[in-house]
Design an enzyme around this catalytic site. Structure first.
Site, mmCIF file in Angstrom:
data_model
loop_
_atom_site.group_PDB
_atom_site.id
_atom_site.type_symbol
_atom_site.label_atom_id
_atom_site.label_comp_id
_atom_site.label_asym_id
_atom_site.label_seq_id
_atom_site.Cartn_x
_atom_site.Cartn_y
_atom_site.Cartn_z
ATOM 1 N N PRO A 169 0.809 -1.217 0.000
ATOM 2 C CA PRO A 169 0.000 0.000 0.000
ATOM 3 C C PRO A 169 0.846 1.273 0.000
ATOM 4 O O PRO A 169 0.535 2.240 -0.704
ATOM 5 C CB PRO A 169 -0.836 -0.119 1.277
ATOM 6 N N TYR A 170 1.920 1.264 0.778
ATOM 7 C CA TYR A 170 2.790 2.450 0.847
ATOM 8 C C TYR A 170 3.407 2.751 -0.515
ATOM 9 O O TYR A 170 3.321 3.879 -1.011
ATOM 10 C CB TYR A 170 3.894 2.236 1.878
#
Length: 285
Positions: free
Chosen positions: A150-151
């Site tokens: 996600p990052y």
């Protein structure tokens, strides 16, 4: 020539160092951070005591806060020459272990806030037909890694913003540059700043120790490289100063500063640009 520069996320890390570096170079710096009267009061006071720095309270996840802060600055200074989208939050864990709400929180800080800031400053920059936006992404901005999906995905979106807007804003004299930092000993990486991590404990437990061992091995490798190359966050602040002072029209779309990459980041960026040029030629000619 002194420029008026707005930086987000200046309470710690790259943002704080950059604010001080740019102010010491004679630029007028507006240091944006939230919670200036409580959680970040010490940082706000410290930066506010430095010549050429004004601290402005801004919550980049709130539309009204962003609009109010930017209007205040433009009313006072007349314009914003440079926007530095630095504020972000990291996060680690299995992708399946992330709830949708947790990923949404990640994107609100790392993606939607960048869009908010762009939309707040661009009317003024377009009016001036001049501006520079510097976006801080990640050294893995062209690919992804396990346990950081996600990052890194959020940073890939910001890379897309930067590249697309470079063409959309060309007629208005507004330049866009992304910087892809490697692993540095900032608050984002040393555990002192809260991240947005995988939160579905039942899923994480089902993966067992194998996933944990892989994650720990990756972390050990990355942090080992950080120590080996003696990564100094000042490198990023100095790189931003270089971009700010660079002659208009000579700034690159992407400005790699990752010593750990040992030049592979530059090779990747060049290859990426060449492939895109061939793609554009094939589709538009």
């Amino acid at each position: 020539m002194s420029k008026t520069i707005f930086i987000t996320g200046t309470s710690t890390g790259f943002g704080k160092l950059t604010a001080v570096t740019l102010a010491n170079a004679g630029h007028s710096v507006i240091a944006g951070m939230r919670n200036t009267n409580d959680k970040n009061a010490v940082a706000a006071k410290e930066l506010g005591a430095i010549e050429n720095i004004e601290v402005v309270d801004i919550d980049i996840t709130d539309d009204t806060s962003v609009k109010t802060a930017i209007e205040k600055v433009i009313n006072k200074y007349g314009k914003i020459d440079v926007l530095i989208n630095n504020a972000a939050v990291s996060g680690f864990g299995l992708l399946e272990g992330y709830s949708v709400d947790q990923v949404r929180k990640m994107f609100d800080v790392n993606v939607y806030s960048v869009l908010r800031m762009y939309q707040a400053v661009l009317p003024s920059m377009r009016k001036e037909r001049n501006g520079l936006v510097i976006n801080i992404t990640t050294g893995a901005s062209g690919h992804t890694l396990p346990f950081m999906v996600p990052y890194i995905a959020s940073k890939l979106v910001v890379e897309s913003f930067t590249e697309g807007l470079q063409d959309e804003l060309a007629d208005y004299g507004i330049e866009n540059v992304s910087i892809q930092p490697g692993v540095y000993p900032t608050e984002m990486n040393n555990g002192s700043k809260a991240g947005i991590h995988a939160d579905k404990t039942e899923i994480i437990e089902e993966y067992g120790t194998a996933a944990t061992d892989k994650f720990n091995a990756l972390g050990t490798a990355l942090f080992g490289k950080m120590a080996q190359f003696e990564m100094n966050p000042q490198t990023i602040a100095d790189g931003i100063l270089e971009l700010v002072n660079m002659k208009k029209g000579e700034r690159p779309l992407r400005f790699p500063l990752d010593a750990i990459a040992q030049g592979t980041d530059k090779e990747f960026i060049e290859a990426r640009a060449n492939i895109k040029a061939k793609w554009v030629a094939a589709y538009t000619n």
